[in-house]
Design an enzyme around this catalytic site. Structure first.
Site, PDB file in Angstrom:
ATOM      1  N   ASN A 108       5.682  -7.808 -10.424  1.00  0.00           N
ATOM      2  CA  ASN A 108       5.471  -7.942 -11.868  1.00  0.00           C
ATOM      3  C   ASN A 108       6.744  -7.737 -12.680  1.00  0.00           C
ATOM      4  O   ASN A 108       6.909  -8.370 -13.714  1.00  0.00           O
ATOM      5  CB  ASN A 108       4.323  -7.070 -12.379  1.00  0.00           C
ATOM      6  CG  ASN A 108       4.244  -5.744 -11.675  1.00  0.00           C
ATOM      7  OD1 ASN A 108       5.257  -5.247 -11.170  1.00  0.00           O
ATOM      8  ND2 ASN A 108       3.064  -5.153 -11.634  1.00  0.00           N
ATOM      9  N   ASP A 138       2.248  -3.929  -3.396  1.00  0.00           N
ATOM     10  CA  ASP A 138       1.337  -3.142  -4.242  1.00  0.00           C
ATOM     11  C   ASP A 138       0.057  -3.907  -4.586  1.00  0.00           C
ATOM     12  O   ASP A 138      -0.918  -3.303  -5.011  1.00  0.00           O
ATOM     13  CB  ASP A 138       2.043  -2.728  -5.538  1.00  0.00           C
ATOM     14  CG  ASP A 138       3.137  -1.721  -5.289  1.00  0.00           C
ATOM     15  OD1 ASP A 138       3.070  -1.017  -4.259  1.00  0.00           O
ATOM     16  OD2 ASP A 138       4.075  -1.643  -6.101  1.00  0.00           O
ATOM     17  N   MET A 180       2.528   4.291  -0.221  1.00  0.00           N
ATOM     18  CA  MET A 180       3.158   3.703  -1.409  1.00  0.00           C
ATOM     19  C   MET A 180       2.121   3.152  -2.386  1.00  0.00           C
ATOM     20  O   MET A 180       1.029   2.741  -1.982  1.00  0.00           O
ATOM     21  CB  MET A 180       4.104   2.580  -1.000  1.00  0.00           C
ATOM     22  CG  MET A 180       5.460   3.048  -0.509  1.00  0.00           C
ATOM     23  SD  MET A 180       6.528   1.621  -0.125  1.00  0.00           S
ATOM     24  CE  MET A 180       8.116   2.460   0.138  1.00  0.00           C
ATOM     25  N   GLY A 181       2.497   3.083  -3.669  1.00  0.00           N
ATOM     26  CA  GLY A 181       1.623   2.523  -4.690  1.00  0.00           C
ATOM     27  C   GLY A 181       1.664   3.363  -5.949  1.00  0.00           C
ATOM     28  O   GLY A 181       1.057   4.429  -5.997  1.00  0.00           O
ATOM     29  N   ARG A 182       2.373   2.876  -6.957  1.00  0.00           N
ATOM     30  CA  ARG A 182       2.594   3.673  -8.157  1.00  0.00           C
ATOM     31  C   ARG A 182       1.358   3.717  -9.043  1.00  0.00           C
ATOM     32  O   ARG A 182       0.873   4.783  -9.400  1.00  0.00           O
ATOM     33  CB  ARG A 182       3.785   3.093  -8.917  1.00  0.00           C
ATOM     34  CG  ARG A 182       4.249   3.883 -10.107  1.00  0.00           C
ATOM     35  CD  ARG A 182       5.456   3.199 -10.740  1.00  0.00           C
ATOM     36  NE  ARG A 182       6.565   3.096  -9.791  1.00  0.00           N
ATOM     37  CZ  ARG A 182       7.463   4.069  -9.589  1.00  0.00           C
ATOM     38  NH1 ARG A 182       7.372   5.188 -10.267  1.00  0.00           N
ATOM     39  NH2 ARG A 182       8.436   3.907  -8.731  1.00  0.00           N
ATOM     40  N   TYR A 295       9.379   3.855   3.856  1.00  0.00           N
ATOM     41  CA  TYR A 295       9.811   2.454   3.825  1.00  0.00           C
ATOM     42  C   TYR A 295       9.292   1.627   4.988  1.00  0.00           C
ATOM     43  O   TYR A 295       9.324   0.404   4.945  1.00  0.00           O
ATOM     44  CB  TYR A 295      11.335   2.392   3.719  1.00  0.00           C
ATOM     45  CG  TYR A 295      11.804   2.830   2.358  1.00  0.00           C
ATOM     46  CD1 TYR A 295      11.752   1.959   1.284  1.00  0.00           C
ATOM     47  CD2 TYR A 295      12.235   4.135   2.125  1.00  0.00           C
ATOM     48  CE1 TYR A 295      12.134   2.352   0.018  1.00  0.00           C
ATOM     49  CE2 TYR A 295      12.617   4.546   0.861  1.00  0.00           C
ATOM     50  CZ  TYR A 295      12.573   3.656  -0.199  1.00  0.00           C
ATOM     51  OH  TYR A 295      12.936   4.057  -1.455  1.00  0.00           O
ATOM     52  N   LEU A 296       8.819   2.290   6.049  1.00  0.00           N
ATOM     53  CA  LEU A 296       8.255   1.555   7.187  1.00  0.00           C
ATOM     54  C   LEU A 296       7.105   0.658   6.743  1.00  0.00           C
ATOM     55  O   LEU A 296       6.855  -0.385   7.340  1.00  0.00           O
ATOM     56  CB  LEU A 296       7.758   2.523   8.268  1.00  0.00           C
ATOM     57  CG  LEU A 296       8.785   2.987   9.313  1.00  0.00           C
ATOM     58  CD1 LEU A 296       9.999   3.611   8.651  1.00  0.00           C
ATOM     59  CD2 LEU A 296       8.160   3.962  10.282  1.00  0.00           C
ATOM     60  N   ARG A 298       6.776  -1.302   4.314  1.00  0.00           N
ATOM     61  CA  ARG A 298       7.138  -2.648   3.862  1.00  0.00           C
ATOM     62  C   ARG A 298       8.166  -3.303   4.771  1.00  0.00           C
ATOM     63  O   ARG A 298       8.450  -4.489   4.607  1.00  0.00           O
ATOM     64  CB  ARG A 298       7.655  -2.597   2.419  1.00  0.00           C
ATOM     65  CG  ARG A 298       9.035  -2.010   2.267  1.00  0.00           C
ATOM     66  CD  ARG A 298       9.447  -1.999   0.797  1.00  0.00           C
ATOM     67  NE  ARG A 298      10.862  -1.654   0.668  1.00  0.00           N
ATOM     68  CZ  ARG A 298      11.412  -1.199  -0.442  1.00  0.00           C
ATOM     69  NH1 ARG A 298      10.672  -1.026  -1.513  1.00  0.00           N
ATOM     70  NH2 ARG A 298      12.698  -0.935  -0.479  1.00  0.00           N
TER      71      ARG A 298
END
Lengths: 404, 404
Positions: A108, A138, A180-182, A295-296, A298
């Protein structure tokens, strides 16, 4: 359809299949007679202003196919977000190289970059077709059913928690895995796809779509532990309190922010350690462990969804077709048409740019600490073929002799 | 060869292939006519004293084969280390159930458990054959060329760093990945197997076989960063200062110890965060990220070496053959006989039990921050078939127009 060179670039965080989109755009562009040359800018918009272009018309089809199967961004990426001045630098370079078509693969933030470049080009009277190609683990792009990169990352998370559940069963305790995921919890929710038996973990899933209450969390963990003698928890890095402040900021004194003003959540194990300490202190359970998948998620080489690869390739191809046969700028979007099939539309940039999609309510249980069957149905076909399966021994217990 | 029941158990940390060894021992035992029944103790020696046995003679061959391909310990595991009193409880149960053969799959702590049980049985005049079946992702068992479980974990670490290197190339900075391994650096060293091009990371590898000097570390990172504009580092969780104190203890105030007196190194991101802060403070480099690979290294479902699977299966089978056709207790050990082939020996327990093998000097470069070609030659065949490969675009740079 006007004459011009094609420029492809990659922005934001890499994914397992972003190179499929790049190669899809490059190979499709090379078929059009109005395209003189196909360039790739290294490190996104940063490579444009620095005039760092690779001539991808000189690259072999074979090597492009090999790169397509390689994770991460083969052109390099950037977190730069252009303002007006930055855009004017971009136009100067594009004009000098006679670029007519600009394809930017990203999430985005990157789609907003495309929107800004598109608008500035239009105001400057510069003949430039700008197309955004979707990409983000995401899964938070508006309009799209899902986004390339997410299915492979989701598969990694599902396979990770499938193993974590087995490990935690073998050596029982509490395990907390940070995903992960804000703002969007899709990737964290994917941890549920590794479950098979009713007592399998993750037993609890905390998403940024709901307020995180530490007391409720501790009480949930204690209840599961009392039931199963163990507890596996999946937590999104973006969990926040009622005020919206990330839980991680409760611990760290000096937070790091990126060019978009976002607080750094990845690349540190602080949140997992904070939650582990909380459970240890409040419950007295001895074996409490935390991991940050990092980071694994992604970048791991060797865990990819074939559905994801195919779709990532197609959005790259479709982007070129929309650009060549159409009359306007836009973003390629993915729409589900069957169980399982998709189609691609060409959507106005403003519908996607800079906006964030989060998990719909029907994907989250009422208690806010698990996902629904609707979510499992949504995600399962995206993970693709050959998902591993976990087996266990049957409970043929031998009668006790000493303590019957 | 005497009549009796067979008892199989699994100890210590799970691996991706420990169930192959269990199933190998179970299926081979079921072929011997002197074996009445084959039991599996749940959660290692703990399950024995608690009299928790599964009758594996009632399990289907098909399900055993499915379980063999499932990572983690299907019988459950334990960190318990029996003393004399604990052993006496074990004998009481074994006698009550007429167990004649005891197979324990585990690492050096578990092999020491087998040694203790074997000695106590002998002193107590109890007719019990005790066999240790090797297993450990740390690869630190004496006598063995390598140990089942290590090749699959090594493959995971290699594939992880292959992806990390690509990710770090796309968005340059410093990346520090912490890998499991308390005393032996084999698993951390495996990170080098993901390298292909000369500038690929990990550029620096720190092992517990060498003293970790924070100043030298910072200076190494700065040198690599100045050369490549980025730096990928693999660090063993067991790195220590000149006094032998783990670097992680410099940070944490309250350390946790297990039943063997070991400080808890896994299940926390503290070491990676400590090293990240160190690099940030001392070098001023902005983008510094750290991950702790954590439990995924030993539990991830879907990353396994076929060589590892085959050997894990064979050590289970051989254990039964050595026990039935031989006259003494011992440990099954793996010996390399070709490039690549192995054979299995039956070694005295005291040669293996409780001892730790570390990386030989010729596997580590003189500077102590990388591995040698000898190590790459040693490890490569163990990773098995179908290792993924990473490709990059060729550098066909377009001449600059504005700033030539």
């Amino acid at each position: 359809m006007f004459k011009g060179k094609v420029l492809v670039a990659q922005g934001g965080g890499p994914t397992a299949v972003i190179n499929q989109s790049m190669v899809g755009a490059v190979l499709e562009s090379r078929k059009f007679r109005n395209v003189e040359l196909v360039y790739g800018a290294t490190h996104g918009v940063r490579g444009i202003v620095d005039e760092n272009f690779l001539d991808l018309t000189q690259e072999t089809t074979h090597n492009l196919e090999m790169v397509a199967e390689t994770p991460s961004s083969a052109l390099g990426s950037t977190r730069d977000k252009p303002d007006l001045k930055y855009c004017q630098e971009i136009f100067k370079v594009l004009k000098a190289h006679e670029i007519g078509y600009f394809f930017y693969i990203g999430g985005n933030d990157s789609s907003d970059t495309v929107r800004i470049v598109s608008e500035e080009a239009s105001q400057a009277g510069y003949d430039l077709r700008c197309v955004h190609i979707p990409k983000t683990i995401d899964n938070d792009l508006m309009v799209n059913d899902h986004t390339p990169g997410f299915p492979s990352a989701a598969r990694f998370v599902a396979q990770a928690f499938m193993g974590i559940n087995l490990d935690n069963w073998a050596l029982p305790g509490v395990y907390i895995g940070v995903v992960m995921g804000r703002h969007a919890g899709f990737l964290t929710a994917a941890s549920a796809l590794g479950k098979k038996f009713p007592d399998d973990g993750p037993h609890l899933i905390y998403l940024p779509e709901r307020t995180f209450d530490p007391e409720q969390f501790v009480s949930d963990v204690r209840r599961v532990y009392d039931t199963y003698g163990r507890c596996v928890v999946a937590v999104s890095e973006g969990i926040h309190d009622a005020s919206g402040a990330p839980i991680i900021t409760r611990l760290t004194e000096h937070v790091e922010r990126d060019a978009h003003g976002n607080i750094q959540l990845s690349g540190t194990g602080a949140l997992a350690d904070l939650l582990v300490d909380l459970v240890k202190q409040k419950t007295g359970i001895k074996r409490v462990r935390g991991d940050t998948l990092g980071y694994l998620q992604r970048s791991f080489v060797g865990c990819v969804s074939d559905v994801d690869q195919r779709e990532a390739r197609e959005v790259g191809e479709k982007a070129v077709q929309f650009a060549m046969w159409g009359e306007r700028d836009g973003s390629v979007t993915i729409h589900r048409t069957g169980f399982y099939s998709v189609d691609y539309h060409f959507t106005e940039l403003k519908e996607v740019a800079g906006k964030t999609r989060v998990m719909p309510d029907n994907f989250i249980t009422e208690g806010g600490n698990d996902v629904t069957d609707a979510f499992l149905m949504y995600l399962r076909p995206l993970l693709g073929r050959g998902m591993p399966d976990a087996y266990r021994l049957r409970n043929n217990y031998v009668p006790k002799v000493l303590k019957p």
